[in-house]
Design a protein around this motif. Structure first.
Motif, PDB file in Angstrom:
ATOM      1  N   LEU A 266      34.068 -32.729 -58.868  1.00  0.00           N
ATOM      2  CA  LEU A 266      33.721 -32.558 -57.347  1.00  0.00           C
ATOM      3  C   LEU A 266      32.767 -31.027 -57.651  1.00  0.00           C
ATOM      4  O   LEU A 266      32.794 -30.091 -58.707  1.00  0.00           O
ATOM      5  CB  LEU A 266      34.068 -32.169 -56.039  1.00  0.00           C
ATOM      6  N   GLU A 267      30.892 -31.123 -57.190  1.00  0.00           N
ATOM      7  CA  GLU A 267      29.646 -30.391 -56.900  1.00  0.00           C
ATOM      8  C   GLU A 267      30.621 -29.648 -55.691  1.00  0.00           C
ATOM      9  O   GLU A 267      31.060 -30.151 -55.021  1.00  0.00           O
ATOM     10  CB  GLU A 267      28.988 -30.985 -57.050  1.00  0.00           C
ATOM     11  N   GLU A 270      30.388 -30.569 -52.409  1.00  0.00           N
ATOM     12  CA  GLU A 270      30.125 -31.694 -52.185  1.00  0.00           C
ATOM     13  C   GLU A 270      32.210 -32.602 -51.758  1.00  0.00           C
ATOM     14  O   GLU A 270      33.015 -31.414 -52.135  1.00  0.00           O
ATOM     15  CB  GLU A 270      30.812 -32.677 -53.830  1.00  0.00           C
ATOM     16  N   LYS A 285      36.978 -30.836 -49.982  1.00  0.00           N
ATOM     17  CA  LYS A 285      35.767 -29.910 -50.693  1.00  0.00           C
ATOM     18  C   LYS A 285      36.212 -29.264 -51.170  1.00  0.00           C
ATOM     19  O   LYS A 285      36.515 -27.927 -50.804  1.00  0.00           O
ATOM     20  CB  LYS A 285      34.767 -29.832 -49.178  1.00  0.00           C
TER      21      LYS A 285
END
Length: 359
Positions: A266-267, A270, A285
């Motif tokens: 994930l970024e 994101e 998240k």
């Protein structure tokens, strides 16, 4: 919910002993295969156990045991000895822990001799100074009840220093360089929907197919709300998550494989798809893809793990060659000293004062 997935492997008991680490080695292993443990007769009057040619006297044991006892009492009070778990008293557990620790140190001392390691003249002088300081700190009642003399203290400190020396000698070639990527620590929030329950006795029971499908559909609905932009993720987690923790910070190898793989992809900000693990469904998240402070701390942890593993392999190889004999009758007679005049706690602190580079 639990997602998160150590060397003295012999004589190990799972009880925390205050201030009794050598070379950072405090974890207990599980594999005792091939070890020769013998309960026998023919001991000297005050000989608690033997490991090969190395012996532990009652007075040596009492130094360790009494200092550990008083450390416990200073933190928890004397009433702590009234506690028990599953019929085993804390006193019995502490005795076993101290036995484990002193047996480990004496085994490491023997390993140091096998490797032909020795203390130099400056280290020997520090041993004498440390022993003199500790012995002078004892009152007459402490000396009498522990039945200890200056020579005993010198011998304990010498073996302690040799144990540290063999540990440091063994781990000296462990590479301390850890890359940022290997040690990278991230911080996430998650929403957890479980796929199991418990019965009246606390036994875990997996959901049937219908209940499991309902849990998945609920997770998908919550995930849709999370990515819609209309809802705050923290508020959704507070409302729907079945984990009391919303946030986690972790490095590689610390979490369930599927959970970790998704999280590290994930970024920042994101949100993941619905991720399935053996305990349920998760919506993750990412809050931070790289935490500098925690990554640096994780580097130190990884290096320490590598050092413990390197020493553990050598220690296990060596300990399997040794015959160990416990004087069961004497061991059963040994008890904690409950006397208001016996307050000594500084045996290990004084060692650390004279050998700070080892701690």
């Amino acid at each position: 919910m639990k997602l998160i997935k150590g060397i003295g492997k012999k004589f190990c008991i799972g009880v925390l002993a205050l201030g009794l680490s050598v070379g950072g080695l405090t974890a207990c292993g599980e594999n005792d295969s091939g070890t020769k443990v013998v309960f026998t007769t023919g001991f000297g009057k005050d000989e608690v156990f033997r490991i090969a040619d190395e012996s532990c006297s009652k007075s040596e044991m009492m130094v360790y045991l009494t200092n550990t006892q008083n450390q416990y009492e200073n933190v928890y009070g004397a009433a702590i000895w009234n506690t028990s778990l599953d019929g085993v008293t804390l006193e019995e557990n502490v005795k076993e822990t101290v036995l484990a620790k002193i047996a480990q140190i004496k085994t490491m001392y023997l390993l140091a001799l096998e490797k032909e390691l020795a203390l130099d003249s400056e280290e020997e002088e520090r041993i004498k100074q440390a022993a003199a300081e500790y012995f002078q700190s004892l009152n007459e009642e402490e000396i009498r009840l522990m039945d200890v003399n200056l020579e005993t203290i010198e011998n304990l400190y010498r073996e302690y220093a040799m144990a540290d020396k063999v540990y440091n000698h063994t781990i000296q070639d462990v590479n301390p360089e850890i890359s940022d990527d290997e040690a990278r620590t991230i911080t996430v929030q998650h929403i957890y929907i479980r796929t199991w329950t418990t019965d009246g006795s606390g036994t875990r029971i997996e959901y049937n197919d219908t209940a499991r499908q309902a849990a998945y559909e609920k997770a998908c609905e919550v995930r849709d709300m999370a990515v819609s932009g209309e809802y705050d993720f923290t508020e959704l987690a507070s409302k729907y998550s079945e984990d009391t923790n919303i946030s986690y910070s972790f490095g590689k190898g610390e979490m369930d494989e599927a959970y970790e793989k998704a999280a590290f992809m994930l970024e920042t900000d994101e949100i993941s798809q619905v991720i399935e693990t053996e305990v349920g469904y998760h919506i993750i998240k990412c809050l931070n893809t790289f935490n500098r402070e925690e990554t640096d701390a994780n580097k130190l942890k990884i290096v320490e793990q590598r050092r413990n593993e390197a020493f553990g392999q050598e220690y296990d190889r060596f300990v399997e060659t040794l015959v160990r004999n416990l004087n069961q009758s004497l061991w059963d007679e040994i008890e904690l000293i409950h006397n208001n005049e016996v307050k000594t706690t500084n045996f290990f602190d004084i060692y650390a004062k004279y050998f700070p580079e080892q701690k």
